[in-house]
Write an enzyme that holds these catalytic residues in place. Structure first.
Site, short mmCIF file in Angstrom:
data_model
loop_
_atom_site.label_atom_id
_atom_site.label_comp_id
_atom_site.label_asym_id
_atom_site.label_seq_id
_atom_site.Cartn_x
_atom_site.Cartn_y
_atom_site.Cartn_z
N THR A 155 15.41 -16.91 35.85
CA THR A 155 14.25 -17.25 36.69
C THR A 155 13.41 -18.37 36.09
O THR A 155 13.22 -18.44 34.88
CB THR A 155 13.36 -15.99 36.84
N SER A 161 13.89 -16.13 43.60
CA SER A 161 14.95 -15.67 44.49
C SER A 161 15.99 -16.77 44.75
O SER A 161 17.18 -16.49 44.83
CB SER A 161 14.37 -15.21 45.83
N GLY A 194 12.86 -11.30 29.76
CA GLY A 194 12.82 -10.14 28.86
C GLY A 194 13.38 -10.48 27.50
O GLY A 194 14.39 -11.20 27.40
N ARG A 327 0.26 25.47 40.63
CA ARG A 327 -1.11 25.21 41.05
C ARG A 327 -1.47 26.06 42.26
O ARG A 327 -0.68 26.13 43.23
CB ARG A 327 -1.24 23.73 41.43
N GLY A 417 -5.91 15.21 40.93
CA GLY A 417 -6.53 14.45 39.85
C GLY A 417 -5.68 14.47 38.60
O GLY A 417 -5.59 13.48 37.86
N THR A 438 11.35 -5.79 42.61
CA THR A 438 11.34 -7.26 42.56
C THR A 438 12.41 -7.84 41.65
O THR A 438 13.10 -8.79 42.03
CB THR A 438 9.94 -7.73 42.08
N GLU A 440 15.90 -8.17 39.29
CA GLU A 440 17.33 -8.01 39.64
C GLU A 440 17.53 -8.24 41.14
O GLU A 440 18.39 -7.61 41.76
CB GLU A 440 17.84 -6.62 39.24
N ASP A 442 14.85 -9.61 44.49
CA ASP A 442 13.78 -9.07 45.33
C ASP A 442 14.40 -8.28 46.48
O ASP A 442 15.35 -8.75 47.13
CB ASP A 442 12.95 -10.25 45.85
C1 LIG Z 1 8.72 -7.62 34.47
C2 LIG Z 1 9.71 -8.65 34.91
C3 LIG Z 1 10.86 -8.86 34.17
C4 LIG Z 1 11.76 -9.86 34.53
N1 LIG Z 1 12.85 -10.11 33.72
C5 LIG Z 1 13.61 -11.19 33.99
C6 LIG Z 1 14.64 -11.60 33.06
O1 LIG Z 1 14.85 -10.96 32.01
N2 LIG Z 1 15.39 -12.68 33.37
C7 LIG Z 1 15.18 -13.40 34.51
O2 LIG Z 1 15.89 -14.37 34.72
N3 LIG Z 1 14.22 -13.05 35.40
C8 LIG Z 1 13.42 -11.98 35.16
N4 LIG Z 1 12.42 -11.64 36.04
C9 LIG Z 1 12.20 -12.45 37.24
C10 LIG Z 1 12.59 -11.74 38.52
O3 LIG Z 1 13.97 -11.64 38.60
C11 LIG Z 1 11.95 -12.53 39.68
O4 LIG Z 1 10.56 -12.28 39.63
C12 LIG Z 1 12.52 -12.13 41.02
O5 LIG Z 1 13.84 -12.61 41.15
C13 LIG Z 1 11.68 -12.67 42.19
O6 LIG Z 1 11.45 -14.03 42.06
P1 LIG Z 1 9.96 -14.60 42.23
O7 LIG Z 1 9.06 -13.83 41.33
O8 LIG Z 1 10.03 -16.06 42.05
O9 LIG Z 1 9.55 -14.25 43.72
P2 LIG Z 1 9.86 -15.13 45.00
O10 LIG Z 1 11.31 -15.38 45.12
O11 LIG Z 1 8.95 -16.30 45.02
O12 LIG Z 1 9.41 -14.11 46.14
C14 LIG Z 1 8.04 -13.94 46.50
C15 LIG Z 1 7.98 -13.20 47.84
O13 LIG Z 1 8.59 -13.98 48.85
C16 LIG Z 1 9.54 -13.24 49.55
N5 LIG Z 1 10.68 -14.10 49.89
C17 LIG Z 1 11.34 -14.99 49.10
N6 LIG Z 1 12.34 -15.56 49.77
C18 LIG Z 1 12.36 -15.02 50.99
C19 LIG Z 1 13.18 -15.18 52.15
N7 LIG Z 1 14.24 -16.01 52.16
N8 LIG Z 1 12.91 -14.43 53.23
C20 LIG Z 1 11.88 -13.58 53.24
N9 LIG Z 1 11.07 -13.38 52.18
C21 LIG Z 1 11.30 -14.09 51.07
C22 LIG Z 1 9.99 -12.12 48.61
O14 LIG Z 1 10.40 -10.99 49.35
C23 LIG Z 1 8.73 -11.86 47.81
O15 LIG Z 1 7.96 -10.88 48.46
C24 LIG Z 1 11.53 -10.63 35.70
C25 LIG Z 1 10.38 -10.40 36.46
C26 LIG Z 1 9.47 -9.45 36.07
C27 LIG Z 1 8.21 -9.27 36.89
#
Ligand SMILES: Cc1cc2nc3c(=O)[nH]c(=O)nc-3n(C[C@H](O)[C@H](O)[C@H](O)COP(=O)(O)OP(=O)(O)OC[C@H]3O[C@@H](n4cnc5c(N)ncnc54)[C@H](O)[C@@H]3O)c2cc1C
Length: 659
Positions: A155, A161, A194, A327, A417, A438, A440, A442
């Site tokens: 990412t 995504s 990560g 409870r 609570g 989100t 692995e 979204d």
């Molecule tokens: C705690 C954590 C650990 C992570 N670890 C890793 C890691 O180790 N390695 C790594 O590579 N990544 C990692 N990630 C990244 C994670 O894989 C991404 O956050 C995820 O793939 C979503 O990408 P984004 O955050 O850019 O969201 P976006 O892709 O920008 O999405 C934002 C919103 O837009 C919506 N959206 C996007 N495209 C579309 C579409 N075509 N149609 C409709 N809706 C859409 C989505 O549903 C979402 O609600 C991690 C993220 C977190 C929060």
């Protein structure tokens, strides 16, 4: 006829003799629930210290990270994490066993599950799946023992995504025979990675591969990020993502590469090679197909994330059911005692359909794990099976993680609570599992992939399909196929047969009727989706993007219907595997509750499409009430059936006698 049993009018229910399961029946239930990798489950139950389940939210971030790393090191000392890797390098070729380990960690400590998932699942999995012998020999042994902590850096801040649009570059320098890794600007920095902020020493970096002035799309390259002393390597800048909403035991970070040079053999080159003179070659000709093949090779991550989230929901339900049994609240008229909260129908409604769905997802996860294992160890290149697996993994990951988020919140509320106190674990489970929807992939994006794969045959057609190409393709070819297929199965008959009133005489507990209802929903939605795409694509000058965009809600519904049909099939198969009649009857009733709760939650759609009459829709609601009441005496048995050791619940409210 009592109002509560009015749905009996629509069918006969076989008597169910499951008052209390005897020891044999319970053992049979446990056998079926533990499934093919019962040995791994037993080993984890035996080896894992129960104190790992206790919340650690009171510790500061660095202390949480230290605890998580220590636990990961303990895990590394067992044979479990290495199970999924090749025997030649110290593994056991037991992919299903390794998936089961991650699932079990979901019952215990989600930070640990994610830390382990990053090391052995993502980093190790990418080495294994995208690398070749030289990478395996050099890195797999140290990766397995955790001597070499690694990252999976896909990412970027600008693209999550949409992985195909990543902007980090890996440019081959023919003079020096190495790759130059470059982050062009802040939007292209690696983000959320990560293991990056503290422990990682090397990263699998996904970047646009450029050689001889030509780009060949996203490839993975191994890039050292820290030296032996833990200092960032020259040209590498690392920043901590800071405090997160949960999973604070995992050190997520950002990485920039400023013309970092890595040797030519740092390219994980199973699907794309660069010769010394810079010539590019690949066994997969189409660029887009190559990209999907690479991503497909990483399917294990999605399988493990879905399984762990579903397990976290199970742990929460175990806590909430125990609390509900202990409870009491408000006097019971006509007695000196108070009412046990689980005796309230509203409370049963909160917990028992979720428990039934947890059983359903557990069996579907078991089948997915088993098929993944067979496909990846079978030594055959069955493309169609691989694609089906990827789609199922995506769909089940989405449904399981959404289920976890909703269920854990429901359990928190069910504990009042007390549920909000950290000592009762639910708030930590809630915070830690939240983001599983989100990462692995979204969920919303994954469900669209499922819908797409319902309509297309990737194997033959996933050439250079951009959005417009996809629509045309769907419109011109696949739609016909889908319509042919569904009409061959009697689409017209099905639609005609859906006239109101048709189902008034059904037995809601008839498994064949339930299956047919789920199949009908799926085929109806897919056929509708295909028709809408075809209509849209036929219009003069139709805006192709708009065509796809307009059917998005429909696509998500198609995927939802598809996954639930598969889940029901997996549940039915699990029931068939029971030898004991009482165990079978109890599981059958749990399956009824799963199905009817799902029908109830979608009854607006069934009504709109004439498949349920208003009378039958009401009957479904009453049936859910009745099933909750019927299963209420078995709530503890059903929780015990999941095989979570009591001491793993680690919540004050789950201790007998607490109220
Ligand atoms: C705690 C954590 C650990 C992570 N670890 C890793 C890691 O180790 N390695 C790594 O590579 N990544 C990692 N990630 C990244 C994670 O894989 C991404 O956050 C995820 O793939 C979503 O990408 P984004 O955050 O850019 O969201 P976006 O892709 O920008 O999405 C934002 C919103 O837009 C919506 N959206 C996007 N495209 C579309 C579409 N075509 N149609 C409709 N809706 C859409 C989505 O549903 C979402 O609600 C991690 C993220 C977190 C929060």
């Amino acid at each position: 006829m009592g109002e509560g049993r009015a749905w009996l009018l629509v069918g006969n229910i076989a008597a169910m003799d499951v008052d209390q399961l005897g020891p044999d029946a319970f053992a049979d239930l446990r056998r079926v629930v533990d499934g093919r990798w019962a040995d791994v489950r037993a080993a984890v139950r035996e080896q894992l210290p129960p104190e790992w389940c206790r919340p650690v939210g009171d510790l500061d971030r660095e202390a949480q990270r230290a605890v998580t790393l220590e636990r990961a090191k303990v895990l590394a000392g067992w044979d479990l994490p290495r199970r999924g890797f090749e025997k030649a390098y110290g593994g056991e070729d037991d992919i299903g066993g390794s998936m089961t380990l991650y699932e079990m960690l979901g019952l215990v400590d989600l930070s640990l599950m994610v830390k382990a998932g990053v090391q052995w699942g993502l980093f190790g999995g990418a080495l294994q799946a995208l690398g070749t012998r030289k990478h395996h020999e050099r890195y797999l042994p140290q990766m397995m023992t955790l001597e070499l902590p690694g990252c999976f850096a896909m990412t970027e801040s600008g693209h999550g995504s949409d992985v195909q649009s990543l902007r980090t570059t890996a440019t081959y320098d023919v003079e020096r025979q190495d790759f130059v890794i470059c982050t062009p600007d802040d939007d292209a920095r690696k983000d959320y990675i990560g293991n990056a902020a503290r422990d990682g020493r090397i990263a699998v970096v996904f970047a646009q591969l450029v050689t001889q002035g030509e780009s060949h799309g996203v490839h993975a390259v191994l890039v050292p990020i820290r030296d032996e002393r833990g200092e960032p390597c020259p040209g590498v800048r690392i920043e901590d993502c800071g405090h997160k909403g949960g999973l604070n035991g995992v050190d997520n970070g950002r990485i920039w590469f400023d013309d970092v040079r890595v040797p030519r053999d740092a390219l994980l080159d199973r699907y794309g090679q660069v010769a010394a003179d810079g010539t590019y070659s690949s066994p997969v000709e189409s660029r887009s197909q190559r990209f999907f093949t690479m991503l497909g090779a990483l399917v294990r991550g999605r399988v493990s994330v879905g399984g762990a989230a579903a397990a976290a929901a199970q742990a929460s339900l175990a806590i909430a059911v125990e609390h509900g049994e202990n409870r009491t609240q408000f006097a019971r008229p006509g007695s000196d005692g108070e009412v046990t909260v689980l005796d309230y129908l509203a409370h049963q409604r909160r917990l028992l359909p979720a428990l039934a769905t947890s059983y359903a997802l557990h069996f579907a996860q078991g089948e997915l794990t088993s098929d993944l294992h067979d496909v990846q160890t079978g030594g055959t290149d069955d493309d169609a099976r691989q694609r089906e697996l990827e789609s199922r993994a995506a769909g089940l990951k989405a449904i399981s993680t959404w289920h976890a988020t909703a269920t854990i919140q429901g359990c928190r509320e069910a504990c009042g609570g007390a549920g909000y106190l950290s000592v009762n674990r639910l708030v930590q489970l809630k915070a830690d599992s939240d983001v599983f929807t989100t990462f692995e992939g979204d969920n919303t994006v994954l469900m669209q992939l499922v819908a797409k794969s319902m309509l297309t045959s990737y194997r033959d057609h996933f050439g250079e399909l951009d959005t417009m190409g996809t629509v045309r393709f769907l419109a011109d070819q696949v739609v016909e196929t889908v319509l042919e297929k569904t009409s061959a199965r009697g689409l017209v008959d099905r639609l005609a047969a859906a006239a109101p009133g048709r189902d008034d005489d059904v037995n809601l507990l008839d498994r064949d009727w339930q299956r047919e209802l789920f199949e009908w929903r799926e085929s109806h939605v897919v056929a509708g989706l295909a028709r809408r795409l075809r209509r849209a694509a036929k219009g003069d000058g139709a805006d192709m993007f708009e065509a796809v965009n307009r059917v998005q809600a429909h696509s998500l519904r198609a995927a939802h219907a598809h996954v639930h049909r598969l889940v029901l099939e997996a549940f039915s198969a699990a029931i068939d595997r029971c030898d004991d009649e009482d165990a079978k009857a109890l599981l059958g009733r749990v399956c009824d509750l799963y199905v009817l709760a799902e029908v109830e939650s979608d009854r607006g759609w069934f009504l709109e499409h004439g498949r349920l009459t208003p009378a039958l829709a009401k009957a479904v609601g009453r049936a859910v009430d009745d099933l909750c009441r019927d299963l209420r005496p078995h709530a503890r048995t059903l929780v015990a059936g999941l095989g979570i050791p009591k001491e793993w619940l680690a919540a004050e409210v789950a201790k007998a006698g607490s109220s």
